[in-house]
Write a protein that holds these residues in place. Structure first.
Motif, short mmCIF file in Angstrom:
data_model
loop_
_atom_site.label_atom_id
_atom_site.label_comp_id
_atom_site.label_asym_id
_atom_site.label_seq_id
_atom_site.Cartn_x
_atom_site.Cartn_y
_atom_site.Cartn_z
N GLU A 23 30.55 60.54 14.29
CA GLU A 23 31.90 61.22 13.98
C GLU A 23 31.35 62.68 13.21
O GLU A 23 30.51 62.91 12.50
CB GLU A 23 32.29 60.51 12.79
CG GLU A 23 33.49 61.26 12.04
CD GLU A 23 34.48 61.38 12.86
OE1 GLU A 23 35.13 60.43 13.66
OE2 GLU A 23 34.72 62.62 13.08
N LEU A 24 31.83 63.64 14.10
CA LEU A 24 31.33 65.09 13.77
C LEU A 24 32.68 65.92 13.46
O LEU A 24 32.60 67.28 13.27
CB LEU A 24 30.76 65.71 14.96
CG LEU A 24 29.46 65.08 15.18
CD1 LEU A 24 28.83 66.04 16.51
CD2 LEU A 24 28.48 65.22 14.17
N CYS A 324 29.89 72.89 8.16
CA CYS A 324 30.63 72.89 9.37
C CYS A 324 29.89 74.15 9.88
O CYS A 324 29.50 74.99 9.44
CB CYS A 324 31.99 72.76 9.09
SG CYS A 324 32.52 74.42 8.49
N MET A 325 30.29 74.10 11.25
CA MET A 325 29.90 75.35 12.04
C MET A 325 31.10 75.20 13.25
O MET A 325 31.81 74.24 13.59
CB MET A 325 28.64 75.28 12.58
CG MET A 325 28.42 74.16 13.77
SD MET A 325 26.88 73.49 13.66
CE MET A 325 26.79 72.44 12.34
N PHE A 372 32.42 71.61 14.49
CA PHE A 372 31.44 70.38 14.14
C PHE A 372 31.07 70.37 12.48
O PHE A 372 31.10 71.46 11.93
CB PHE A 372 30.06 70.48 14.81
CG PHE A 372 30.26 70.45 16.25
CD1 PHE A 372 30.47 69.16 16.91
CD2 PHE A 372 30.24 71.55 17.13
CE1 PHE A 372 30.62 68.87 18.19
CE2 PHE A 372 30.52 71.44 18.42
CZ PHE A 372 30.43 70.14 19.11
N GLY A 373 31.06 69.19 11.95
CA GLY A 373 30.47 69.14 10.53
C GLY A 373 29.68 67.78 10.44
O GLY A 373 29.87 67.04 11.22
N THR A 374 28.91 67.68 9.35
CA THR A 374 27.95 66.91 9.26
C THR A 374 28.26 65.59 8.06
O THR A 374 27.54 64.75 7.91
CB THR A 374 26.61 67.25 9.05
OG1 THR A 374 26.65 68.42 7.99
CG2 THR A 374 26.01 67.98 10.18
N PRO A 375 29.30 65.90 7.20
CA PRO A 375 29.55 64.94 6.22
C PRO A 375 29.37 63.55 6.33
O PRO A 375 28.88 62.84 5.72
CB PRO A 375 30.87 65.42 5.68
CG PRO A 375 31.19 66.77 6.02
CD PRO A 375 30.66 66.93 7.22
#
Ligand SMILES: Cc1ncc(COP(=O)(O)O)c(C=O)c1O
Length: 426
Positions: A23-24, A324-325, A372-375
């Motif tokens: 899940e990104l 995020c990016m 994209f995000g890493t949480p």
């Protein structure tokens, strides 16, 4: 009553989807069991229009306690002097601020939607753009960072009553002080919508906007890892001219205006089960473990951004300061749209979303970017040593997005990897 297997089968399938995939999506997360438990509790049965101690319904003495705890924990988390935890969502928190601060047709200034801003910061299809006069500032094409010179120029020229900082797809720290200075110069209210980085801010990893802005709004379900919802805060209360004078000559403080704007202004009964879940999440956010989690979110994001760069992708602004990016696909795959890329990745159980990039040459339905995000993966326990591998999987899909065999192979690897990071006990 007969069990509704139709819906519960769907819920089970969604649980499986969440467990199996990477899940990104930068705005998503997985809540703890106790947050989920509070949300699914008997508190959903209670009507409680009004605020603790001042309700329009009887029997609110118990939910008064949980709402008061939610308010106090949120204030403690960010050092706010006032908070309202009733907004059903981030958009409704923002709507209440507009209602408290502006009259229909008044000017306000927010970040351009296609440069990372949010719908509720002035999109022509949202209440903010429909009912108020939206002005926008951009990021710079050269470095993808907010164009503060342009923001100041527009603010001085147009004198908006409200200036908004905050974004849905912006990976850099904000210069809140600079925006506050120009807001003071022109007599505008400065609001920060910290919905995305709220968790990192709570952990002290980014500047705290409550120290700079008149009003701060947030969602509670992104990096903050609470239930789906919103909240509003203030660092201090404001006397006139920020208050409104009643016919009796009383000055209504901004906090009172905001409370009335949430209820009865834009909402009816509060969701007390969600408010209790917010209290649980704020309690979790006050722990040392939460700080460690947010540090990992940030390290994972920086490592992932570097892994993309190493594979020849263009990241807007060249990296990230937060969770995020934004990848501009045109750098590596000029013919690949965000739409096609998103679909191929989802087929491989890698969930992300297409996103416009600043100065995009494609429409919002096609887009040239992916966000994209890493949480969420960080909540599952994925550490920085797996970021290059995840980017490798993404790159394999994007290099050949039309091949079902290619996608199936990656999906297998994704599912195998995520088995190592258990998610739900049920
Ligand atoms: C910056 C920002 N503000 C507000 C919102 C709206 O939140 P909600 O979807 O809860 O209305 C979002 C949602 O993505 C957001 O990114």
């Amino acid at each position: 009553m007969k069990r509704d297997t139709e819906i519960f089968d769907i819920i089970r399938r969604e649980r499986d989807r969440q467990m199996q995939g990477i899940e990104l999506i930068a705005s998503e997360n997985f809540v703890s069991d106790q947050v989920m438990e509070a949300m699914g509790s008997v508190l959903t049965n209670k009507y409680a229009e009004g605020y603790p101690g001042k309700r329009y319904y009887g029997g609110c003495q118990v939910v008064d306690e949980s709402e008061t705890i939610a308010i106090n924990r949120l204030k403690e988390l960010y050092g706010a002097c006032w908070a309202n935890v009733q907004p059903h969502s981030g958009a409704q928190a923002n709507m209440a601020v507009f209602m408290a601060c502006l009259n229909a047709g008044d000017k306000f200034l927010g970040l351009n939607l296609s440069h990372g801003g949010h719908l509720s910061h002035g999109s022509p299809v949202n209440f903010s753009g429909l009912m108020f006069k939206a002005l926008e500032y951009n990021v710079k094409e050269s470095d993808g960072r907010v164009d503060y010179d342009q923001l100041e120029r527009i603010a001085r020229q147009e004198r908006p009553k409200l200036i908004i900082a905050g974004a849905s797809a912006y990976s850099r720290e904000w210069d809140y002080q600079r925006i506050r200075s120009v807001a003071d110069e022109i007599g505008a209210i400065f609001m920060v919508d910290m919905a995305h980085p709220a968790g990192l801010i709570a952990a002290g990893l980014l500047l705290n906007p409550v120290k700079y802005a008149h009003i701060v709004t947030t969602t509670t379900h992104k990096t903050l890892r609470g239930p789906r919802g919103g909240a509003i805060m203030m660092g201090q209360d404001f006397p006139n001219p920020w208050g409104k004078t009643t016919p009796k000559g009383e000055v209504k403080m901004m906090s009172a205006l905001l409370d009335s704007a949430v209820f009865p202004g834009v909402q009816g009964g509060p969701l007390e089960h969600v408010i209790a879940a917010k209290a649980v999440a704020f309690g979790e956010a006050l722990t040392p473990e939460f700080k460690l989690y947010q540090q990992q979110v940030k390290v994972n994001a920086a490592t992932m951004a570097q892994a993309f760069i190493d594979k020849g992708y263009h990241i807007i602004s060249g990296g990230t300061d937060n969770h995020c990016m934004l990848v501009d696909l045109r750098g590596k795959f000029p013919d690949l749209t965000g739409k096609v890329a998103e679909k191929a990745l989802v087929a491989a159980d890698i969930t992300t979303n297409k996103n416009m990039v600043p100065f995009d040459t494609r429409s919002a339905f096609q887009t040239s970017g992916l966000r994209f995000g890493t949480p969420a993966i960080t909540t599952r326990g994925v550490k920085q040593d797996r970021m290059a591998y995840i980017v490798e999987l993404i790159d394999t899909v994007l290099s050949n997005p039309e091949s079902d065999a290619n996608i199936a192979k990656v999906k297998e690897q994704v599912n195998k990897m995520m088995k190592q990071y258990p998610l739900f006990a049920w």
